[in-house]
Design an enzyme around this catalytic site. Structure first.
Site, PDB file in Angstrom:
ATOM      1  N   ALA A   1     -33.301  24.173  -0.927  1.00  0.00           N
ATOM      2  CA  ALA A   1     -31.907  24.519  -0.628  1.00  0.00           C
ATOM      3  C   ALA A   1     -31.811  25.394   0.620  1.00  0.00           C
ATOM      4  O   ALA A   1     -32.709  26.188   0.916  1.00  0.00           O
ATOM      5  CB  ALA A   1     -31.288  25.247  -1.815  1.00  0.00           C
TER       6      ALA A   1
ATOM      7  N   GLY B   1     -35.403  21.638  -4.262  1.00  0.00           N
ATOM      8  CA  GLY B   1     -34.745  20.373  -3.967  1.00  0.00           C
ATOM      9  C   GLY B   1     -35.596  19.434  -3.135  1.00  0.00           C
ATOM     10  O   GLY B   1     -35.405  18.218  -3.189  1.00  0.00           O
TER      11      GLY B   1
ATOM     12  N   GLU C   1     -37.540  17.650  -5.649  1.00  0.00           N
ATOM     13  CA  GLU C   1     -36.615  16.768  -6.361  1.00  0.00           C
ATOM     14  C   GLU C   1     -36.329  15.514  -5.538  1.00  0.00           C
ATOM     15  O   GLU C   1     -36.220  14.418  -6.086  1.00  0.00           O
ATOM     16  CB  GLU C   1     -35.322  17.522  -6.680  1.00  0.00           C
TER      17      GLU C   1
ATOM     18  N   GLU D   1     -37.135  27.202  -8.689  1.00  0.00           N
ATOM     19  CA  GLU D   1     -35.786  27.743  -8.868  1.00  0.00           C
ATOM     20  C   GLU D   1     -35.733  28.959  -9.787  1.00  0.00           C
ATOM     21  O   GLU D   1     -34.914  29.863  -9.574  1.00  0.00           O
ATOM     22  CB  GLU D   1     -34.852  26.648  -9.402  1.00  0.00           C
TER      23      GLU D   1
END
Length: 333
Positions: A135, A180, A183, A203
């Site tokens: 992020a 992310g 991900e 996270e």
């Protein structure tokens, strides 16, 4: 069961030689212009025609546009024709998932989703030592609760778009893939990594939890207990460990140019490239849909996918090539 079968039978690609291929239900807010001849015109991340984008990359140059190009596309030619590369190139922010990056990625994935000429898609970074740092925390810090929730929803939607691409996808991890970024890699079908790469869902170390599919895709990739351990601790793992636990398909020593994982991804793509395109897409569909349901429903999904292959010219070509003891020449029809 009857409802499931009717739903699957109705999900078909509506254009070109892929007519009849069962696809996931994806809804895009963007669409590519259609030139004379009927085929959609692919766009680069900033809205440029894909052909222009590729010419720029073939010259080894970066084409400037009205806005920053943070995600771009390159088509390979010659013997590698059919391989498309999605290039992550937000250099100053280490490919952090900001507004522009996510918007451009959504646009590219949307255009690729109905591109019958794209047989394999490789996601790679042009930023040395980084695949995607996760992020963009500076952008996120300026969001209120509602804006943050909406943005993460958009990220989750992007990962679903990537996972729903009909052709095989490969993520090449030559560097850091955190939060992310991992991900994004897990939304791809396959992953290659350099031993020096670092990856993890970190996270919880930021007071958050994975919100773009990580809590669901990691357990499906490495198993529930190990996924919980990695998520709860926010631990990072290197390429060798990632290979051992099944997080990546292949891991290799990093080379001097820092693109060993990309070279391995390209090698893997070249193994897929000669195979019958419709069969490969339907095999992906059968696996992806089947894993989400009970075994009885999964068998029905496989039957439907298999039935779609029977009438293809590629299936006839495959049988003829076998009998004539020659390599098949598949056309995607």
């Amino acid at each position: 069961m009857a409802t499931l079968l009717r739903r699957l039978a109705g999900l078909r690609c509506s254009s070109g030689p892929w007519n009849g291929v069962i696809l996931r239900e994806t809804h895009s807010r963007t669409s590519a212009p259609v030139p004379r001849g009927g085929s959609p015109l692919l766009l680069a991340g900033d809205g440029r025609p894909l052909t222009a984008c590729c010419r720029a990359h073939s010259r080894g140059q970066h084409t400037q546009a009205a806005g920053p190009v943070e995600v771009d596309v390159k088509r390979l030619e010659g013997e590698d024709k059919g391989i498309v590369e999605v290039l992550l190139c937000r250099h100053k922010k280490k490919n952090a998932l900001g507004y522009v990056f996510v918007s451009q990625m959504k646009n590219l994935v949307s255009t690729l989703s109905c591109d019958s000429a794209a047989l394999v898609v490789v996601f790679r970074s042009l930023v040395p030592g980084v695949f995607c740092a996760g992020a963009d925390l500076k952008e996120r810090a300026g969001m209120n609760h509602a804006e943050s929730d909406l943005f993460v929803h958009g990220l989750r939607s992007l990962m679903t778009q990537i996972a729903s691409l009909p052709m095989p996808t490969i993520a090449a991890l030559d560097g850091v893939a955190l939060g992310g970024g991992l991900e994004l890699a897990m939304a791809c079908d396959l992953r290659t990594a350099a031993y020096t790469a670092q990856m993890g869902l970190i996270e919880t170390t930021r007071g958050l939890l994975p919100g773009a599919g990580g809590t669901q895709r990691l357990p499906r990739t490495v198993g529930i207990a190990l996924a919980k351990e990695l998520i709860f601790t926010g631990r990072r793992v290197g390429g060798q460990t990632a290979l051992e636990i099944g997080l990546v398909n292949r891991a290799v020593e990093q080379n001097q140019s820092g693109d060993a994982a990309y070279a391995e991804a390209l090698s893997l793509a070249r193994e897929i490239l000669p195979q019958a395109p419709i069969a490969v897409r339907l095999a992906k569909e059968a696996v992806n849909r089947g894993i989400e349901v009970d075994i009885s429903a999964a068998m029905a999904i496989e039957r439907l996918c298999y039935a779609r292959v029977i009438s293809t010219r590629d299936r006839q070509e495959g049988m003829a090539a076998f009998l004539e003891k020659r390599p098949p020449r598949y056309t995607g029809e």
